[in-house]
Motif scaffolding. Structure first.
Motif, PDB file in Angstrom:
ATOM      1  N   GLN A 170     -76.740   7.774  15.908  1.00  0.00           N
ATOM      2  CA  GLN A 170     -75.819   7.146  14.965  1.00  0.00           C
ATOM      3  C   GLN A 170     -75.391   8.169  13.935  1.00  0.00           C
ATOM      4  O   GLN A 170     -76.160   9.054  13.573  1.00  0.00           O
ATOM      5  CB  GLN A 170     -76.505   5.974  14.261  1.00  0.00           C
ATOM      6  CG  GLN A 170     -76.850   4.849  15.224  1.00  0.00           C
ATOM      7  CD  GLN A 170     -77.320   3.613  14.512  1.00  0.00           C
ATOM      8  OE1 GLN A 170     -78.106   3.697  13.587  1.00  0.00           O
ATOM      9  NE2 GLN A 170     -76.830   2.465  14.941  1.00  0.00           N
ATOM     10  N   PHE A 171     -74.159   8.047  13.489  1.00  0.00           N
ATOM     11  CA  PHE A 171     -73.698   8.908  12.395  1.00  0.00           C
ATOM     12  C   PHE A 171     -72.616   8.206  11.602  1.00  0.00           C
ATOM     13  O   PHE A 171     -72.090   7.169  12.021  1.00  0.00           O
ATOM     14  CB  PHE A 171     -73.223  10.274  12.914  1.00  0.00           C
ATOM     15  CG  PHE A 171     -72.127  10.206  13.939  1.00  0.00           C
ATOM     16  CD1 PHE A 171     -70.796  10.294  13.558  1.00  0.00           C
ATOM     17  CD2 PHE A 171     -72.421  10.075  15.289  1.00  0.00           C
ATOM     18  CE1 PHE A 171     -69.782  10.238  14.500  1.00  0.00           C
ATOM     19  CE2 PHE A 171     -71.410  10.004  16.234  1.00  0.00           C
ATOM     20  CZ  PHE A 171     -70.090  10.084  15.838  1.00  0.00           C
ATOM     21  N   GLN A 172     -72.310   8.754  10.435  1.00  0.00           N
ATOM     22  CA  GLN A 172     -71.269   8.188   9.585  1.00  0.00           C
ATOM     23  C   GLN A 172     -69.927   8.769  10.002  1.00  0.00           C
ATOM     24  O   GLN A 172     -69.809   9.968  10.212  1.00  0.00           O
ATOM     25  CB  GLN A 172     -71.530   8.559   8.117  1.00  0.00           C
ATOM     26  CG  GLN A 172     -72.740   7.884   7.504  1.00  0.00           C
ATOM     27  CD  GLN A 172     -72.513   6.414   7.236  1.00  0.00           C
ATOM     28  OE1 GLN A 172     -71.463   6.036   6.746  1.00  0.00           O
ATOM     29  NE2 GLN A 172     -73.497   5.598   7.560  1.00  0.00           N
ATOM     30  N   ALA A 173     -68.932   7.908  10.128  1.00  0.00           N
ATOM     31  CA  ALA A 173     -67.588   8.383  10.457  1.00  0.00           C
ATOM     32  C   ALA A 173     -66.589   7.747   9.500  1.00  0.00           C
ATOM     33  O   ALA A 173     -66.780   6.610   9.050  1.00  0.00           O
ATOM     34  CB  ALA A 173     -67.245   8.018  11.895  1.00  0.00           C
ATOM     35  N   GLU A 174     -65.557   8.477   9.176  1.00  0.00           N
ATOM     36  CA  GLU A 174     -64.479   7.920   8.355  1.00  0.00           C
ATOM     37  C   GLU A 174     -63.591   7.051   9.231  1.00  0.00           C
ATOM     38  O   GLU A 174     -63.193   7.449  10.313  1.00  0.00           O
ATOM     39  CB  GLU A 174     -63.660   9.058   7.737  1.00  0.00           C
ATOM     40  CG  GLU A 174     -64.369   9.807   6.627  1.00  0.00           C
ATOM     41  CD  GLU A 174     -64.783   8.903   5.470  1.00  0.00           C
ATOM     42  OE1 GLU A 174     -64.036   7.945   5.156  1.00  0.00           O
ATOM     43  OE2 GLU A 174     -65.853   9.146   4.894  1.00  0.00           O
ATOM     44  N   THR A 175     -63.303   5.832   8.783  1.00  0.00           N
ATOM     45  CA  THR A 175     -62.387   4.958   9.501  1.00  0.00           C
ATOM     46  C   THR A 175     -61.378   4.439   8.479  1.00  0.00           C
ATOM     47  O   THR A 175     -61.584   4.601   7.273  1.00  0.00           O
ATOM     48  CB  THR A 175     -63.132   3.756  10.124  1.00  0.00           C
ATOM     49  OG1 THR A 175     -63.463   2.835   9.081  1.00  0.00           O
ATOM     50  CG2 THR A 175     -64.383   4.185  10.866  1.00  0.00           C
ATOM     51  N   PRO A 176     -60.297   3.806   8.954  1.00  0.00           N
ATOM     52  CA  PRO A 176     -59.324   3.247   7.994  1.00  0.00           C
ATOM     53  C   PRO A 176     -59.963   2.257   7.024  1.00  0.00           C
ATOM     54  O   PRO A 176     -59.470   2.051   5.923  1.00  0.00           O
ATOM     55  CB  PRO A 176     -58.310   2.539   8.894  1.00  0.00           C
ATOM     56  CG  PRO A 176     -58.409   3.259  10.199  1.00  0.00           C
ATOM     57  CD  PRO A 176     -59.849   3.663  10.333  1.00  0.00           C
ATOM     58  N   GLU A 177     -61.094   1.632   7.416  1.00  0.00           N
ATOM     59  CA  GLU A 177     -61.773   0.671   6.529  1.00  0.00           C
ATOM     60  C   GLU A 177     -62.876   1.329   5.710  1.00  0.00           C
ATOM     61  O   GLU A 177     -63.708   0.643   5.137  1.00  0.00           O
ATOM     62  CB  GLU A 177     -62.373  -0.489   7.326  1.00  0.00           C
ATOM     63  CG  GLU A 177     -61.344  -1.454   7.893  1.00  0.00           C
ATOM     64  CD  GLU A 177     -60.841  -1.014   9.265  1.00  0.00           C
ATOM     65  OE1 GLU A 177     -61.670  -0.606  10.089  1.00  0.00           O
ATOM     66  OE2 GLU A 177     -59.623  -1.047   9.496  1.00  0.00           O
ATOM     67  N   GLY A 178     -62.882   2.675   5.683  1.00  0.00           N
ATOM     68  CA  GLY A 178     -63.919   3.371   4.926  1.00  0.00           C
ATOM     69  C   GLY A 178     -65.015   3.875   5.842  1.00  0.00           C
ATOM     70  O   GLY A 178     -64.928   3.719   7.062  1.00  0.00           O
ATOM     71  N   PRO A 179     -66.049   4.510   5.267  1.00  0.00           N
ATOM     72  CA  PRO A 179     -67.107   5.072   6.107  1.00  0.00           C
ATOM     73  C   PRO A 179     -67.888   3.982   6.833  1.00  0.00           C
ATOM     74  O   PRO A 179     -68.174   2.951   6.250  1.00  0.00           O
ATOM     75  CB  PRO A 179     -68.004   5.818   5.112  1.00  0.00           C
ATOM     76  CG  PRO A 179     -67.657   5.304   3.767  1.00  0.00           C
ATOM     77  CD  PRO A 179     -66.293   4.694   3.834  1.00  0.00           C
ATOM     78  N   ARG A 180     -68.154   4.197   8.095  1.00  0.00           N
ATOM     79  CA  ARG A 180     -68.925   3.231   8.880  1.00  0.00           C
ATOM     80  C   ARG A 180     -69.947   3.978   9.699  1.00  0.00           C
ATOM     81  O   ARG A 180     -69.741   5.120  10.088  1.00  0.00           O
ATOM     82  CB  ARG A 180     -68.016   2.464   9.838  1.00  0.00           C
ATOM     83  CG  ARG A 180     -67.059   1.539   9.177  1.00  0.00           C
ATOM     84  CD  ARG A 180     -66.349   0.725  10.213  1.00  0.00           C
ATOM     85  NE  ARG A 180     -67.236  -0.332  10.721  1.00  0.00           N
ATOM     86  CZ  ARG A 180     -66.864  -1.619  10.763  1.00  0.00           C
ATOM     87  NH1 ARG A 180     -65.702  -1.974  10.353  1.00  0.00           N
ATOM     88  NH2 ARG A 180     -67.691  -2.521  11.240  1.00  0.00           N
ATOM     89  N   THR A 181     -71.030   3.271  10.007  1.00  0.00           N
ATOM     90  CA  THR A 181     -72.010   3.822  10.918  1.00  0.00           C
ATOM     91  C   THR A 181     -71.534   3.581  12.344  1.00  0.00           C
ATOM     92  O   THR A 181     -71.213   2.454  12.698  1.00  0.00           O
ATOM     93  CB  THR A 181     -73.379   3.152  10.705  1.00  0.00           C
ATOM     94  OG1 THR A 181     -73.782   3.382   9.363  1.00  0.00           O
ATOM     95  CG2 THR A 181     -74.417   3.728  11.664  1.00  0.00           C
ATOM     96  N   VAL A 182     -71.434   4.642  13.110  1.00  0.00           N
ATOM     97  CA  VAL A 182     -71.034   4.498  14.506  1.00  0.00           C
ATOM     98  C   VAL A 182     -72.194   4.924  15.400  1.00  0.00           C
ATOM     99  O   VAL A 182     -73.032   5.731  15.010  1.00  0.00           O
ATOM    100  CB  VAL A 182     -69.767   5.321  14.847  1.00  0.00           C
ATOM    101  CG1 VAL A 182     -68.613   4.937  13.936  1.00  0.00           C
ATOM    102  CG2 VAL A 182     -70.033   6.807  14.757  1.00  0.00           C
TER     103      VAL A 182
END
Ligand code: ZN
Length: 159
Positions: A95-107
């Motif tokens: 798992q890592f943090q990714a920037e998405t249009p809705e803000g940082p999310r755990t992917v």
């Protein structure tokens, strides 16, 4: 005292999925303390706790839309291995943090082949009905500081 808006509620809980597997539990830990009415916990669980008092025990099944939402296939993406930093070796389950249009999310990396990986930004419990067995340990007034912060503080005012 009853669990209503702006009370700090302390609960023991066990969370199981539809097959009865234990996903999370406060057993062996300190009870979970949260500020009622401040979106600290999933909506379906908070609603079930509304009006409950110290010592009350109950079970509730929370539908996905009142828990972590339905799965969104738009949150599943292919990422080429070339997009990872030199020397990175992404593995399924990481798992890592990714920037998405809705803000940082755990992917979570859910698949890997020779070209790249498949990442999933859905919450791991999205799309699942969740069964909670809950016991209300205590209900108390929130401190002015807790109300200002919008969450409960642990013993000694710690976060
Ligand atoms: Zn705080």
């Amino acid at each position: 005292m009853q669990a209503t808006k702006s009370k700090v509620v302390s609960i023991d809980y066990t969370l199981t999925d539809s097959e009865g597997n234990v996903l999370d539990t406060s057993d062996g830990r300190t009870p979970l303390e949260y500020l009622h009415g401040s979106d600290n916990i999933i909506p379906g669980l908070e609603r079930a706790l509304e009006g409950k008092s110290d010592g009350d025990a109950f079970e509730v099944t929370v539908a996905p839309e009142d828990a972590y939402g339905e799965r969104d296939q738009g949150l599943v993406q292919e990422v080429a291995l070339t997009q990872f930093p030199e020397g990175a070796d992404p593995q399924v389950g990481q798992q890592f943090q990714a920037e998405t249009p809705e803000g940082p999310r755990t992917v979570t990396i859910v698949n890997r082949d020779s070209e790249g990986v498949t990442i999933d930004a859905n919450h791991p419990l999205a799309g699942q009905a969740l069964n909670f067995a809950v016991k209300v340990v205590s209900v108390r007034e929130a401190s002015p500081e807790e109300l200002q912060h919008g969450h409960a503080h642990g013993p000694g005012g710690a976060h």
